[in-house]
Scaffold this motif. Structure first.
Motif, PDB file in Angstrom:
ATOM      1  N   TYR A  33     -77.286 -23.187   8.455  1.00  0.00           N
ATOM      2  CA  TYR A  33     -77.065 -22.004   9.501  1.00  0.00           C
ATOM      3  C   TYR A  33     -76.052 -22.666  10.665  1.00  0.00           C
ATOM      4  O   TYR A  33     -75.176 -21.982  10.939  1.00  0.00           O
ATOM      5  N   TYR A  34     -76.473 -23.789  11.045  1.00  0.00           N
ATOM      6  CA  TYR A  34     -75.830 -24.422  12.231  1.00  0.00           C
ATOM      7  C   TYR A  34     -75.846 -25.821  11.957  1.00  0.00           C
ATOM      8  O   TYR A  34     -76.865 -26.594  11.723  1.00  0.00           O
ATOM      9  N   GLY A  44     -71.503 -24.670   9.539  1.00  0.00           N
ATOM     10  CA  GLY A  44     -72.601 -23.854   9.425  1.00  0.00           C
ATOM     11  C   GLY A  44     -72.297 -22.365   9.062  1.00  0.00           C
ATOM     12  O   GLY A  44     -71.337 -21.698   9.685  1.00  0.00           O
ATOM     13  N   ARG A  45     -73.136 -21.764   8.278  1.00  0.00           N
ATOM     14  CA  ARG A  45     -73.004 -20.191   8.140  1.00  0.00           C
ATOM     15  C   ARG A  45     -72.913 -19.096   9.524  1.00  0.00           C
ATOM     16  O   ARG A  45     -71.904 -18.426   9.842  1.00  0.00           O
ATOM     17  N   ASP A  46     -73.922 -19.460  10.187  1.00  0.00           N
ATOM     18  CA  ASP A  46     -73.970 -18.610  11.382  1.00  0.00           C
ATOM     19  C   ASP A  46     -72.997 -19.045  12.511  1.00  0.00           C
ATOM     20  O   ASP A  46     -72.484 -18.055  13.137  1.00  0.00           O
ATOM     21  N   SER A  69     -85.775 -24.546  17.349  1.00  0.00           N
ATOM     22  CA  SER A  69     -85.919 -23.230  16.730  1.00  0.00           C
ATOM     23  C   SER A  69     -87.347 -22.409  17.015  1.00  0.00           C
ATOM     24  O   SER A  69     -87.468 -21.479  17.136  1.00  0.00           O
ATOM     25  N   SER A  87     -78.821 -13.546  12.918  1.00  0.00           N
ATOM     26  CA  SER A  87     -79.710 -13.577  11.610  1.00  0.00           C
ATOM     27  C   SER A  87     -81.247 -13.513  12.084  1.00  0.00           C
ATOM     28  O   SER A  87     -82.293 -14.407  11.683  1.00  0.00           O
ATOM     29  N   THR A 106     -75.940 -11.087   9.126  1.00  0.00           N
ATOM     30  CA  THR A 106     -75.544 -11.825   7.927  1.00  0.00           C
ATOM     31  C   THR A 106     -76.778 -11.646   6.632  1.00  0.00           C
ATOM     32  O   THR A 106     -77.339 -10.741   6.836  1.00  0.00           O
ATOM     33  N   SER A 197     -79.071 -21.468   0.073  1.00  0.00           N
ATOM     34  CA  SER A 197     -77.966 -22.286   0.767  1.00  0.00           C
ATOM     35  C   SER A 197     -78.582 -23.543   1.580  1.00  0.00           C
ATOM     36  O   SER A 197     -78.134 -24.614   1.597  1.00  0.00           O
ATOM     37  N   GLU A 198     -80.204 -23.402   1.862  1.00  0.00           N
ATOM     38  CA  GLU A 198     -80.756 -24.787   2.183  1.00  0.00           C
ATOM     39  C   GLU A 198     -80.842 -25.600   1.077  1.00  0.00           C
ATOM     40  O   GLU A 198     -80.675 -26.794   1.132  1.00  0.00           O
ATOM     41  N   ILE A 293     -83.543 -14.468   7.579  1.00  0.00           N
ATOM     42  CA  ILE A 293     -83.090 -15.435   6.835  1.00  0.00           C
ATOM     43  C   ILE A 293     -83.733 -16.691   7.175  1.00  0.00           C
ATOM     44  O   ILE A 293     -83.977 -17.562   6.329  1.00  0.00           O
TER      45      ILE A 293
END
Length: 295
Positions: A33-34, A44-46, A69, A87, A106, A197-198, A293
């Motif tokens: 994501y990052y 990353g997606r986000d 996180s 997300s 997302t 995705s992970e 997510i």
């Protein structure tokens, strides 16, 4: 006289809300994501979605602050500083401190199982339809790896909690999914639970993505949705409105869809596209399933 004028002018500048055109984003070191540190840094997606929002809002300055996180929701809920984040899962408790977008930020496939292709062939598992986690654990007696203190939705959590005789390896601490992926590579576990995705990012980073297959689960919803959340202050509420309008625009762009698909294996990209298009019908557009997510 000149001094008094300059003082009054400086006082006006100080009292002017200079942050009015600034949005402070919370980001966290959580691939894919990052991605900050490896050869895929910046993809990353986000962070890709944030970049598209930045292009859509050229009059705004975007700042990014990295938090672990474990601290993101705490910082986002603190009214002493207004932050926004992508997300996010919505819950009644979070809504007391966080203002959420109406538009999803997302969309991703729900949790899946990563498994070696040769094991799929050996067990003659059906790959054209979702698999049952309960069957994989209890009938096939496969060893499952999961991260401690992570929820995968009520149905999946119930299967795990009610499978007392199953072989389940639970890993605590940081980077648990990476260590579990390494165990999967070495075949110390049979299947690994996580988001598609992970799985793909970690296996690709370890150089064995071609050996794996991902199986969607019957116990999981079709899609997982995330929203933008901003601190529930006057400034945060205003920023959510601006970002909500921007989301509506960027979601029509091919670049947005490319970002959503970026960290999916090729065999799952059509599945996400198909399911995402189905939710855009008027009957389903508001039928969002509040599964986080990742946060």
């Amino acid at each position: 006289m000149h001094y008094a004028f300059r003082y009054a002018f400086l006082s006006l500048l100080i009292s002017t809300p200079l942050h009015a055109k600034t949005i402070d984003w919370i980001v966290t070191d959580f691939a894919p994501y990052y991605i900050f540190n490896d050869q895929y840094a910046g993809t990353g997606r986000d962070e890709g979605v944030i970049a598209l929002l930045e292009q859509q809002l050229p009059s705004y300055t975007f700042n990014r602050t990295i938090f672990p996180s474990s601290r993101t929701i705490q910082e986002l809920s603190n009214p002493n500083h207004t932050y926004c984040m992508l997300s996010l899962y919505q819950s009644p408790h979070r809504k007391q401190h966080i203002s959420f977008s109406e538009q999803t930020s997302t969309v991703g496939l729900s949790p899946s199982i990563a498994i070696h292709q040769e094991l799929v062939q050996h067990l003659k598992l059906e790959t054209s339809t979702p698999a049952s986690l309960k069957t994989l654990l209890n009938q096939y007696q496969l060893a499952l790896g999961i991260s401690m203190s992570r929820s995968y939705g009520n149905a999946i959590d119930a299967v795990i909690n009610n499978s007392a005789d199953a072989s389940i390896i639970i890993r605590p601490g940081r980077d648990t999914l990476a260590s579990l992926t390494y165990m999967l590579k070495k075949k110390r576990i049979d299947i690994l639970l996580g988001y598609p995705s992970e799985h793909y990012y970690l296996a690709k980073s370890m150089g064995f993505e071609d050996q794996l297959m991902q199986l969607p689960l019957t116990e999981a919803p079709d899609l997982s949705y995330g929203y933008i959340g901003c601190t529930n202050t006057e400034q945060g509420i205003a920023q959510v409105e601006v970002l909500n309008a921007a989301l509506k625009e960027i979601k029509q762009q091919p670049a947005y869809h490319e970002v959503l698909l970026r960290w999916l294996p090729d065999n799952l990209k059509p599945l996400l596209e198909q399911r995402y298009k189905q939710t855009k019908t008027p009957q389903l557009s508001e039928a969002f399933i509040n599964i986080s997510i990742f946060i």
